[in-house]
Structure formats: structure tokens, C-alpha cells
Design a protein around this motif. Structure first.
Motif, PDB file in Angstrom:
ATOM      1  N   ALA A 165      43.228  43.035  42.685  1.00 38.72           N
ATOM      2  CA  ALA A 165      43.274  41.459  42.307  1.00 38.72           C
ATOM      3  C   ALA A 165      42.166  41.288  41.321  1.00 38.72           C
ATOM      4  O   ALA A 165      42.434  40.255  40.445  1.00 38.72           O
ATOM      5  N   LEU A 166      40.940  41.615  41.332  1.00 38.94           N
ATOM      6  CA  LEU A 166      39.934  41.385  40.307  1.00 38.94           C
ATOM      7  C   LEU A 166      40.480  42.029  38.976  1.00 38.94           C
ATOM      8  O   LEU A 166      40.168  41.296  37.958  1.00 38.94           O
ATOM      9  N   TRP A 167      41.044  43.127  38.892  1.00 37.64           N
ATOM     10  CA  TRP A 167      41.515  43.719  37.562  1.00 37.64           C
ATOM     11  C   TRP A 167      42.682  42.578  37.239  1.00 37.64           C
ATOM     12  O   TRP A 167      42.701  42.226  35.780  1.00 37.64           O
ATOM     13  N   TRP A 168      43.554  41.967  37.918  1.00 38.39           N
ATOM     14  CA  TRP A 168      44.710  41.249  37.634  1.00 38.39           C
ATOM     15  C   TRP A 168      44.121  39.920  37.149  1.00 38.39           C
ATOM     16  O   TRP A 168      44.587  39.427  36.043  1.00 38.39           O
ATOM     17  N   VAL A 169      43.220  39.368  37.613  1.00 38.15           N
ATOM     18  CA  VAL A 169      42.883  37.912  37.237  1.00 38.15           C
ATOM     19  C   VAL A 169      41.687  37.988  36.095  1.00 38.15           C
ATOM     20  O   VAL A 169      41.318  37.027  35.355  1.00 38.15           O
ATOM     21  N   THR A 170      40.990  39.176  35.932  1.00 41.61           N
ATOM     22  CA  THR A 170      39.842  39.131  34.752  1.00 41.61           C
ATOM     23  C   THR A 170      40.038  40.250  33.762  1.00 41.61           C
ATOM     24  O   THR A 170      39.665  40.038  32.673  1.00 41.61           O
ATOM     25  N   PRO A 187      39.692  30.499  41.747  1.00 41.64           N
ATOM     26  CA  PRO A 187      39.226  30.551  43.003  1.00 41.64           C
ATOM     27  C   PRO A 187      39.860  31.155  44.079  1.00 41.64           C
ATOM     28  O   PRO A 187      39.283  31.925  45.046  1.00 41.64           O
ATOM     29  N   ALA A 188      41.252  30.989  44.333  1.00 37.55           N
ATOM     30  CA  ALA A 188      41.761  31.633  45.415  1.00 37.55           C
ATOM     31  C   ALA A 188      41.997  33.017  45.230  1.00 37.55           C
ATOM     32  O   ALA A 188      41.673  33.717  46.275  1.00 37.55           O
ATOM     33  N   VAL A 189      42.301  33.669  43.994  1.00 41.90           N
ATOM     34  CA  VAL A 189      42.065  35.001  44.037  1.00 41.90           C
ATOM     35  C   VAL A 189      40.811  35.604  44.139  1.00 41.90           C
ATOM     36  O   VAL A 189      40.700  36.865  44.817  1.00 41.90           O
ATOM     37  N   VAL A 190      40.010  34.945  43.672  1.00 44.04           N
ATOM     38  CA  VAL A 190      38.379  35.392  44.028  1.00 44.04           C
ATOM     39  C   VAL A 190      38.106  35.543  45.660  1.00 44.04           C
ATOM     40  O   VAL A 190      37.497  36.388  46.016  1.00 44.04           O
ATOM     41  N   ALA A 249      30.545  33.804  44.938  1.00 42.26           N
ATOM     42  CA  ALA A 249      31.169  32.847  44.117  1.00 42.26           C
ATOM     43  C   ALA A 249      31.319  31.266  44.883  1.00 42.26           C
ATOM     44  O   ALA A 249      31.322  30.319  44.325  1.00 42.26           O
ATOM     45  N   ASP A 250      31.485  31.610  46.309  1.00 44.88           N
ATOM     46  CA  ASP A 250      31.631  30.427  47.105  1.00 44.88           C
ATOM     47  C   ASP A 250      30.442  30.416  48.148  1.00 44.88           C
ATOM     48  O   ASP A 250      30.245  31.403  48.861  1.00 44.88           O
ATOM     49  N   ALA A 251      29.955  29.258  48.279  1.00 42.44           N
ATOM     50  CA  ALA A 251      28.921  29.062  49.428  1.00 42.44           C
ATOM     51  C   ALA A 251      29.311  29.140  50.551  1.00 42.44           C
ATOM     52  O   ALA A 251      28.498  29.979  51.601  1.00 42.44           O
ATOM     53  N   ARG A 252      30.468  28.667  50.763  1.00 42.81           N
ATOM     54  CA  ARG A 252      30.959  28.704  52.241  1.00 42.81           C
ATOM     55  C   ARG A 252      31.545  30.092  52.606  1.00 42.81           C
ATOM     56  O   ARG A 252      31.231  30.416  53.961  1.00 42.81           O
ATOM     57  N   PHE A 253      31.851  31.030  51.682  1.00 43.42           N
ATOM     58  CA  PHE A 253      31.907  32.321  52.074  1.00 43.42           C
ATOM     59  C   PHE A 253      30.953  33.051  52.402  1.00 43.42           C
ATOM     60  O   PHE A 253      30.697  33.949  53.344  1.00 43.42           O
TER      61      PHE A 253
END
Length: 494
Positions: A165-170, A187-190, A249-253
Motif C-alpha cells: 500500500a505504501l509503495w502504491w501511494v508513494t 489519508p485512507a491508504v496511510v 500521521a494521525d493523532a487518533r491512530f
């Protein structure tokens, strides 16, 4: 049954069918040479920074500190195993797997290429499963290995999903490339990648509810168990540190990571309270300690997480390698070794715990402000409280030792811990996103208060009042029934 004593004969045991094999000695020397080389790399890093191999590997602060730690633990295990495994017909195979495991972990912590990282993660799990099932003649060992292998393959699949997923989006093929590009990714993929990385870390570190493989792995030879609890389970923390830009990347996570750590820290402590045998207690302790490690990562204190896994590794390696000395045959006397702390004891425990937290705050600067450092200091206070209570309530010790020696031991230990923490924090400071503690919120405060109350309640044994809870914990902490050895003759045969 009266306590038995017998003379102990110390000497080299024979090795069957190949007693002249040089494999154990050769690999032991090689792993200690790797430790020397890793120590040199650490010194060189302190003087000259990081090195990298063009998108394949990077030797940074995390790499060198883990190299030194892994090779040291492996050296101890190799040295111990030369006597422990003497007489075993598969001693060369055992040493080959332990040495290969060491090399793979060294590759893992240095890997910058995503495919190399994923491959090393997979091979590491397969080697550990093979060590768990080392005794091929035990069906129980093979069942435990099969169970662990399924968990490890699932964890590897989760890592593969995250990396893909990281390779796909970056478009990046390296962890360093992902770190620099993840900020512009959807953000959804991250979030998907972060979630799968967390699940993989939970499986690897045997966090609740993925602890079954660890508690069922007691068929492994004791040196392999030491390597597992001192090194293998720690890879979950390394995973989160290496991919810190993704999980932060997300404080909630990050808040979810804290909750996962809290659940396992309390769960491991509860499970340990109902186990009777030494190794199962150590296994449940690992579940709880890995929860503390993940909790620290969730607070953004990745340096503290690495410090925790290293110091826990030292402690747990010693505990497993010395577990045989804990087994005794004694005549029941009805006397208890532990009792009530009493007013004086409670005072000593409370003062020592608060003093330990204050000392840690002064030495590290954490907890001196209203931020996430307060929660890190709270963990230190609870740890000191637990250790102090364990000594103060031990009635077999004289009162002077129980009350007077506790702060004299605890406070220097906190000083050493703070020094190690500062050193590790400095080494990993250059890694992306590791120097960004989570912002303190009201939710963090509620979690901290709930955790502190629950921890103290468990420490006081409040949960023991419920028979239903006791049975539930006993059931949850049971290893797979097919992995249990019930025949002494079968055990002694191999």
C-alpha cells in the motif's frame, strides 16, 4: 515431600554421532565476532553519522543499537547452548538456525528496501517457528511450531499489505522514501497501512489477543525461548519505530496504539497472576511488558520503546536461562512468603515510587511539563511501585532489608534506566518522526487514570475475589492442549 539435594557434576557432556563437530564452537565464535563488529559500528556511528547502501540498507542509530543488542543476546544463547544442547543429536541444526536467525534480524533492522524488509520479516518468523519445533519426535512441539507458523505467516501477510500500500501511494521502494512522501499520500491508504503495521506488531509481540502462540511455544529448547522472549517479540516495537512516519500521521491512530498497549499491559499482568509454572509466568510477563513497549510507542516516545525492549530483553534472557534453578522440591509448611505491607511498608512503597518518578523526570526532562512526558513518568512510578511492593511484602526477609534497602536499590536503578534512555534517545533522534511525542489530551488523562487504578488493583489482588474471573483468566492463559507434554518419560527421552 522433603527437599532433595544431590551432587552436581560439572563437565563437558558428550555429543552423539559427531562429537567432533566444530559447528557449535565455530558459530559461537562467529556471533561474538559479529558483536565486536557491531560495537565498532556503534562507535563509528557516534563519530560519523549514518551510512547507506543505495536503496538497499541503512546503518543509522536504530540499526547499530539493535545490532549490538541482538548479537550480544545471540552470543549469550550460543555460549549457553553449547552445554545445554550437548548430547542432542540435532545440535548442529539447532546452532545453524540460531545463527541464521541472528543474521536475518541484523538484515531486518538495517533493511531500507521494502522488499528486503518484508522478506527478512518472513524468514525471521519461519526460523523461529522451526526453533519452537526443534524436537521433531514430539508431536506437541510440531503442533506448537505449526501454530506459531500460522501466526507468523499472518503477520508477514499484514506487513506485505502495508508495504504494498505504501509503495502504491508513494512510489517509493525504501523506508526512507516512504518517510519523505507519506505526508502527501491519501489519508485512507496511510491509515490502512498503519492499521496493518499495528496488527503485525501485535502478532509479533504476542499482544492480547494474539498471545496464544507465545504461551504454546514452551516446547522450544530453553535457549530458543530466551532468544524468543529477549529478541523475537521485540521486533514489533522495531517495526513501529522504523515506520514511525506512517503510524504518527494521525493523532487518533496513535491513541489507538496507546489503548492496544494498555490492554495488553493489564492483560499480561492478569494472566500471569493465575499461572503456576515458571515458564508460563515468564510468557505472560512478556505479553504485559510488550504492552508497555507499544504503549510508549503510542505516546510518541519511540526512544523509550527501544530502551524498554532492550532492558526487558536482558531481564527476560536471564530469567529463561536461569529458569531451571527456580524449580525446587519442598515440603509444604503452610507458611506464606508474602504478607501485608503494613502502614510502614505502604509508606516506603509510596515514597519510593514517587521518588523514582521524580528522579526520572529530573534526569530525562520528561514529566516536568504538562505533556505526554507525564504519562511516561507515570509508567516509571507504577513500575517502581510494583517492584517495591514485591520486596516489602516478602516476610522471609528481615525488616531492615525490606524497608531500608528498597529505595537504596530502586533509585540507582532508575538512574541507570534514565541514562540508558537518554543514550538511546540520542541515537534514534535522527530517525523520521521519532522525536514528536503525542499531544496530551483529556482522553489521555482518562486512559492514564483508568490504567493506574486498574494496575494498582491487580497488584493488590482485588481481581482474585471473583472466581468467575479467575476461571476465565485461567482459560485464556491456557496453551493449546495439543502442545502440552504430560508424560515425564516422553520429556526425558529427548
Amino acid at each position: 515431600m522433603s527437599e532433595r539435594r544431590q551432587a552436581t557434576t560439572v563437565g563437558q557432556l558428550p555429543t552423539p554421532a559427531g562429537g567432533d563437530s566444530r559447528v557449535p564452537a565455530t558459530l559461537t565464535w562467529l556471533v561474538w565476532l559479529l558483536w565486536v563488529a557491531s560495537s565498532i559500528a556503534l562507535v563509528a556511528h557516534l563519530r560519523g553519522g549514518a551510512w547507506d547502501l543505495a536503496g538497499v540498507a541503512v546503518v543509522d542509530g536504530l540499526t547499530v543499537v539493535m545490532w549490538v543488542t541482538v548479537t550480544f543476546f545471540s552470543g549469550i544463547v550460543h555460549s549457553y547452548s553449547r552445554r545445554y544442547m550437548a548430547g542432542n543429536q540435532n545440535i548442529d541444526r539447532f546452532f545453524g538456525r540460531v545463527f541464521a536467525f541472528t543474521l536475518v534480524v541484523m538484515v531486518l533492522v538495517a533493511a531500507d528496501n521494502l522488499a528486503l524488509f518484508g522478506a527478512a520479516w518472513l524468514v525471521m518468523g519461519l526460523l523461529m517457528a522451526a526453533l519452537i519445533g526443534h524436537v521433531q519426535e514430539w508431536s506437541q512441539a510440531q503442533t506448537a511450531a505449526s501454530l506459531a507458523r500460522r501466526y507468523f505467516l499472518a503477520g508477514s501477510a499484514l506487513v506485505a499489505v502495508a508495504l504494498a500500500a505504501l509503495w502504491w501511494v508513494t512510489g517509493a521502494t525504501t523506508t526512507s522514501g516512504v518517510a519523505s512522501a507519506v505526508g502527501t499520500a491519501p489519508p485512507a491508504v496511510v491509515a490502512l497501512a498503519a492499521g496493518t503495521l499495528l496488527l503485525a506488531a501485535m502478532v509479533q509481540s504476542a499482544l492480547v489477543p494474539f498471545h496464544a502462540w507465545l504461551l504454546s511455544s514452551m516446547t522450544a529448547p530453553t535457549p530458543a525461548s530466551a532468544l524468543m522472549h529477549a529478541g523475537f517479540v521485540n521486533a514489533g516495537g522495531v517495526l513501529l519505530v522504523r515506520f514511525a512516519p506512517v503510524v504518527t500521521a494521525d493523532a487518533r491512530f496513535m491513541l489507538a496504539v496507546v489503548l492496544v498497549g494498555v490492554a495488553s499491559a493489564l492483560g499480561g499482568k492478569l494472566l500471569k497472576s493465575v499461572r503456576a509454572d515458571v515458564k508460563s509466568k515468564l510468557g505472560c510477563s512478556t505479553v504485559g511488558q510488550m504492552g508497555f513497549m507499544i504503549m510508549q510507542a503510542g505516546l510518541g516516545f519511540f526512544g523509550a520503546a527501544i530502551t524498554h525492549l532492550i532492558l526487558h530483553g536482558f531481564y527476560k534472557a536471564y530469567q529463561f536461562l536461569a529458569s531451571g534453578s527456580r524449580v525446587k522440591q519442598k515440603r509444604p509448611t503452610g507458611a506464606k512468603d508474602t504478607g501485608s505491607a503494613g502502614p510502614a511498608g505502604i509508606g516506603v512503597i509510596a515514597v519510593t515510587a514517587l521518588a523514582g518518578g521524580a528522579l526520572f523526570a529530573v534526569l530525562t526532562g520528561k514529566g516536568t511539563k504538562v505533556d505526554g512526558g507525564l504519562l511516561l513518568t507515570l509508567i516509571v512510578v507504577l513500575t517502581v511501585l510494583h517492584a517495591a511492593r514485591g520486596v516489602v511484602t516478602r516476610t522471609s526477609l528481615p525488616p531492615t532489608l525490606r524497608y531500608g534497602a528498597v529505595p537504596l536499590v530502586a533509585l540507582p536503578a532508575i538512574t541507570i534506566y534514565a541514562a540508558v534512555f537518554r543514550a538511546i534517545e540520542g541515537l534514534v533522534a535522527g530517525l523520521p518522526a521519532v522525536g514528536q511525542p503525542a499531544e496530551l489530551t483529556v482522553v489521555h488523562g482518562v486512559i492514564a487514570a483508568t490504567f493506574a487504578v486498574a494496575y494498582v488493583a491487580i497488584d493488590r489482588g482485588v481481581h482474585r475475589r471473583s472466581r468467575r474471573l479467575y476461571v476465565a483468566l485461567l482459560n485464556v492463559s491456557q496453551p493449546s492442549s495439543d502442545t502440552l507434554l504430560t508424560s515425564t518419560e516422553e520429556y526425558n527421552e529427548y
